[in-house]
Design a protein around this motif. Sequence first.
Motif, PDB file in Angstrom:
ATOM      1  N   ILE A  42     114.090  62.371   6.592  1.00 47.08           N
ATOM      2  CA  ILE A  42     114.850  63.627   6.569  1.00 47.08           C
ATOM      3  C   ILE A  42     114.840  64.274   7.948  1.00 47.08           C
ATOM      4  O   ILE A  42     115.862  64.741   8.442  1.00 47.08           O
ATOM      5  N   LYS A  43     113.694  64.265   8.593  1.00 45.31           N
ATOM      6  CA  LYS A  43     113.559  64.870   9.922  1.00 45.31           C
ATOM      7  C   LYS A  43     114.465  64.172  10.938  1.00 45.31           C
ATOM      8  O   LYS A  43     115.052  64.817  11.809  1.00 45.31           O
ATOM      9  N   GLU A  44     114.600  62.846  10.833  1.00 40.35           N
ATOM     10  CA  GLU A  44     115.391  62.066  11.777  1.00 40.35           C
ATOM     11  C   GLU A  44     116.895  62.143  11.509  1.00 40.35           C
ATOM     12  O   GLU A  44     117.690  61.761  12.363  1.00 40.35           O
ATOM     13  N   ALA A  45     117.286  62.614  10.344  1.00 42.35           N
ATOM     14  CA  ALA A  45     118.695  62.595   9.942  1.00 42.35           C
ATOM     15  C   ALA A  45     119.543  63.585  10.729  1.00 42.35           C
ATOM     16  O   ALA A  45     119.114  64.702  11.008  1.00 42.35           O
ATOM     17  N   SER A  46     120.753  63.155  11.036  1.00 40.89           N
ATOM     18  CA  SER A  46     121.759  64.055  11.606  1.00 40.89           C
ATOM     19  C   SER A  46     122.551  64.719  10.490  1.00 40.89           C
ATOM     20  O   SER A  46     123.000  65.846  10.634  1.00 40.89           O
ATOM     21  N   ILE A  47     122.720  63.959   9.391  1.00 41.96           N
ATOM     22  CA  ILE A  47     123.494  64.438   8.247  1.00 41.96           C
ATOM     23  C   ILE A  47     122.639  64.334   6.994  1.00 41.96           C
ATOM     24  O   ILE A  47     122.035  63.291   6.731  1.00 41.96           O
ATOM     25  N   LEU A  48     122.621  65.402   6.208  1.00 42.57           N
ATOM     26  CA  LEU A  48     121.992  65.384   4.892  1.00 42.57           C
ATOM     27  C   LEU A  48     123.070  65.584   3.834  1.00 42.57           C
ATOM     28  O   LEU A  48     123.908  66.476   3.949  1.00 42.57           O
ATOM     29  N   VAL A  49     123.014  64.751   2.808  1.00 44.22           N
ATOM     30  CA  VAL A  49     123.922  64.834   1.669  1.00 44.22           C
ATOM     31  C   VAL A  49     123.058  65.093   0.448  1.00 44.22           C
ATOM     32  O   VAL A  49     122.046  64.425   0.249  1.00 44.22           O
ATOM     33  N   GLY A  50     123.434  66.061  -0.374  1.00 43.95           N
ATOM     34  CA  GLY A  50     122.642  66.339  -1.571  1.00 43.95           C
ATOM     35  C   GLY A  50     123.093  67.607  -2.262  1.00 43.95           C
ATOM     36  O   GLY A  50     123.989  68.310  -1.783  1.00 43.95           O
ATOM     37  N   GLY A  51     122.457  67.886  -3.376  1.00 42.89           N
ATOM     38  CA  GLY A  51     122.720  69.122  -4.096  1.00 42.89           C
ATOM     39  C   GLY A  51     122.317  70.325  -3.258  1.00 42.89           C
ATOM     40  O   GLY A  51     121.445  70.235  -2.382  1.00 42.89           O
ATOM     41  N   LYS A  52     122.955  71.449  -3.508  1.00 45.37           N
ATOM     42  CA  LYS A  52     122.707  72.659  -2.716  1.00 45.37           C
ATOM     43  C   LYS A  52     121.230  73.046  -2.686  1.00 45.37           C
ATOM     44  O   LYS A  52     120.682  73.372  -1.638  1.00 45.37           O
ATOM     45  N   ARG A  53     120.558  72.980  -3.838  1.00 47.46           N
ATOM     46  CA  ARG A  53     119.136  73.355  -3.896  1.00 47.46           C
ATOM     47  C   ARG A  53     118.296  72.454  -2.990  1.00 47.46           C
ATOM     48  O   ARG A  53     117.423  72.922  -2.266  1.00 47.46           O
ATOM     49  N   LEU A  54     118.576  71.156  -3.008  1.00 51.97           N
ATOM     50  CA  LEU A  54     117.818  70.230  -2.168  1.00 51.97           C
ATOM     51  C   LEU A  54     118.122  70.449  -0.689  1.00 51.97           C
ATOM     52  O   LEU A  54     117.217  70.405   0.152  1.00 51.97           O
ATOM     53  N   LEU A  55     119.381  70.687  -0.365  1.00 52.18           N
ATOM     54  CA  LEU A  55     119.732  70.963   1.028  1.00 52.18           C
ATOM     55  C   LEU A  55     119.067  72.241   1.518  1.00 52.18           C
ATOM     56  O   LEU A  55     118.557  72.289   2.637  1.00 52.18           O
TER      57      LEU A  55
END
Length: 103
Positions: free
Chosen positions: A22-35
């Motif tokens: 997660i730390k290395e990601a440029s893009i996160l995809v997921g439900g609003k609560r998780l984001l």
Amino acid sequence: MTVVGTGPGHKDYLTALGAEKIKEASILVGGKRLLDTFSRPGQTMFVVDKNLKAVLEYINDNYKKQKLVVLVSGDTGLYSLASYLARNLPSQILEFIPGVSSV
């Protein structure tokens, strides 16, 4: 592209490998609560809703360009968005990082 199981959805229950991805990601995809829980400043976020076709299109348009992580609640081995992705994306592009299981 990495699919990270977030377990119960609290940072305290995230695996160390999941946290690193997660730390290395440029893009996160997921439900609003998780984001809201796991995103960091500077990361692009794509909110998953009922339009799963749009999620696939977004992933296909972006996973080759930037480090993309999909956040799923629970464990990637049980029913979740992870199983939908596994059925609809090539297996060679997917890496699954399980979260704490509800079992």
